[in-house]
Design a protein around this motif. Structure first.
Motif, PDB file in Angstrom:
ATOM      1  N   LEU A  57       0.626  -1.281  -0.039  1.00  0.00           N
ATOM      2  CA  LEU A  57       0.133  -0.089  -0.028  1.00  0.00           C
ATOM      3  C   LEU A  57       0.936   1.131  -0.060  1.00  0.00           C
ATOM      4  O   LEU A  57       0.464   2.286  -0.637  1.00  0.00           O
ATOM      5  CB  LEU A  57      -0.995  -0.079   1.139  1.00  0.00           C
ATOM      6  CG  LEU A  57      -2.086  -1.087   1.132  1.00  0.00           C
ATOM      7  CD1 LEU A  57      -2.936  -0.936   2.275  1.00  0.00           C
ATOM      8  CD2 LEU A  57      -2.919  -0.787   0.012  1.00  0.00           C
ATOM      9  N   LEU A  58       1.983   1.191   0.780  1.00  0.00           N
ATOM     10  CA  LEU A  58       3.197   2.256   0.439  1.00  0.00           C
ATOM     11  C   LEU A  58       3.241   2.650  -0.827  1.00  0.00           C
ATOM     12  O   LEU A  58       3.201   3.723  -1.215  1.00  0.00           O
ATOM     13  CB  LEU A  58       4.281   1.882   1.355  1.00  0.00           C
ATOM     14  CG  LEU A  58       5.332   3.144   1.130  1.00  0.00           C
ATOM     15  CD1 LEU A  58       4.955   4.475   1.698  1.00  0.00           C
ATOM     16  CD2 LEU A  58       6.454   2.652   1.746  1.00  0.00           C
ATOM     17  N   ILE A  59       3.810   1.681  -1.702  1.00  0.00           N
ATOM     18  CA  ILE A  59       3.951   1.827  -2.848  1.00  0.00           C
ATOM     19  C   ILE A  59       2.692   2.302  -3.800  1.00  0.00           C
ATOM     20  O   ILE A  59       2.881   3.308  -4.675  1.00  0.00           O
ATOM     21  CB  ILE A  59       4.531   0.585  -3.647  1.00  0.00           C
ATOM     22  CG1 ILE A  59       5.751  -0.076  -2.979  1.00  0.00           C
ATOM     23  CG2 ILE A  59       4.948   0.780  -5.121  1.00  0.00           C
ATOM     24  CD1 ILE A  59       6.807   0.935  -2.642  1.00  0.00           C
ATOM     25  N   ALA A  60       1.510   1.786  -3.700  1.00  0.00           N
ATOM     26  CA  ALA A  60       0.467   2.145  -4.122  1.00  0.00           C
ATOM     27  C   ALA A  60       0.084   3.595  -4.003  1.00  0.00           C
ATOM     28  O   ALA A  60      -0.570   4.121  -4.849  1.00  0.00           O
ATOM     29  CB  ALA A  60      -0.738   1.053  -3.952  1.00  0.00           C
ATOM     30  N   SER A  61       0.704   3.981  -2.845  1.00  0.00           N
ATOM     31  CA  SER A  61       0.136   5.525  -2.612  1.00  0.00           C
ATOM     32  C   SER A  61       0.905   6.510  -3.547  1.00  0.00           C
ATOM     33  O   SER A  61       0.605   7.655  -3.638  1.00  0.00           O
ATOM     34  CB  SER A  61       0.272   5.981  -1.100  1.00  0.00           C
ATOM     35  OG  SER A  61       1.551   5.687  -0.940  1.00  0.00           O
TER      36      SER A  61
END
Length: 276
Positions: free
Chosen positions: A159-163
């Motif tokens: 989710l960090l990367i997706a943000s």
């Protein structure tokens, strides 16, 4: 009824597949004309890559729900455990790796001749994917990760990367874009998050033995700070919450469950509670 959690797990997988389709169809445009010649001075962010990022957040929601439903319906099973890890590998390993690959391409495309960048400079994107595979495999054979995790959970890293595309798309601050679309910033993010996922450091699981403030102060603090950060920073709150989670985990005094006290087979569905 017993198969309902598995259908949610498959929905997680489907969202991950849809995210990959969107991410690989970005169609980014090079913009900037200087005396009649086209230069790579700016990048137009089309909507498809951030649609892919949104699909990953949807995958995280159903990833939490399948574990919740499995416990509610008492429907934990070996098949569900395997489906869960396979789905998480796609949604929080492969798809974020694709996002990093595209962001690296865009970062290099901002420079003269950047469209001809050698593939070896884009390869580090998949270090993240490999770290997720390692993390999930290690979790599947672990019998000690119930109230604490060994290494950052893969949904949190994914989710960090997706943000990142969402931060770029919705944030009008050019300085933020310049930082995030710098190849060396992306390399640093890849190496840091990959290390945190495969490390042996203990990180909080958002699970509660009880609901007392004394025993759960850091968890309540993280949840409260997370809500404030979301209101103040929007999508930029996701990296901020991730960093806060990592920092607070180093102050967490909750003991790690020992192998002797652990159940005979740890359930990977437990990992997703970090995404609450």
């Amino acid at each position: 009824m017993k198969q309902i959690p598995n259908f949610f797990t498959l929905l997680n997988l489907i969202f991950g597949c849809l995210a990959i389709v969107c991410i690989l169809q970005t169609g980014e445009n090079i913009v900037g004309i200087d005396e009649g010649s086209v230069t790579g001075t700016a990048i137009n962010f089309p909507e498809k890559i951030w649609w892919g990022a949104l699909f990953l957040f949807a995958a995280a929601v159903v990833d939490f729900l399948d574990g919740f439903l499995a416990r509610l319906l008492k429907a934990q099973s070996g098949m569900g455990e395997q489906l869960d890890s396979l789905s998480d590998m796609v949604s929080f390993g492969v798809a974020p790796g694709m996002i990093l690959y595209q962001l690296l391409r865009m970062a290099y495309a901002r420079n003269e001749g950047g469209l001809d960048v050698n593939w070896i400079w884009l390869f580090p994107a998949f270090i993240f994917t490999g770290a997720v595979a390692w993390r999930l495999a290690k979790f599947n054979i672990s019998t000690t990760q119930k109230y604490n995790f060994e290494g950052v959970p893969s949904p949190a890293g994914g989710l960090l990367i997706a943000s990142l595309p969402l931060v770029l798309f919705y944030n009008e601050n050019e300085a933020v874009a310049n930082v995030l679309l710098n190849p060396w910033t992306l390399y640093a993010i890849i190496l840091l998050v990959a290390y945190l996922m495969v490390s042996r450091h203990s990180f909080m699981a958002l699970k509660f033995r009880d609901y007392s403030l004394r025993n759960n102060g850091l968890k309540y603090g993280l949840l409260a700070a997370g809500l404030v950060l979301i209101l103040l920073l929007g999508w930029l709150s996701v990296p901020a919450i991730f960093l806060l989670y990592v920092v607070l985990s180093f102050f967490n005094k909750e003991p790690v469950q020992t192998a002797a006290a652990a159940p005979s087979h740890s359930n990977p569905r437990e990992e997703k509670d970090i995404t609450v």
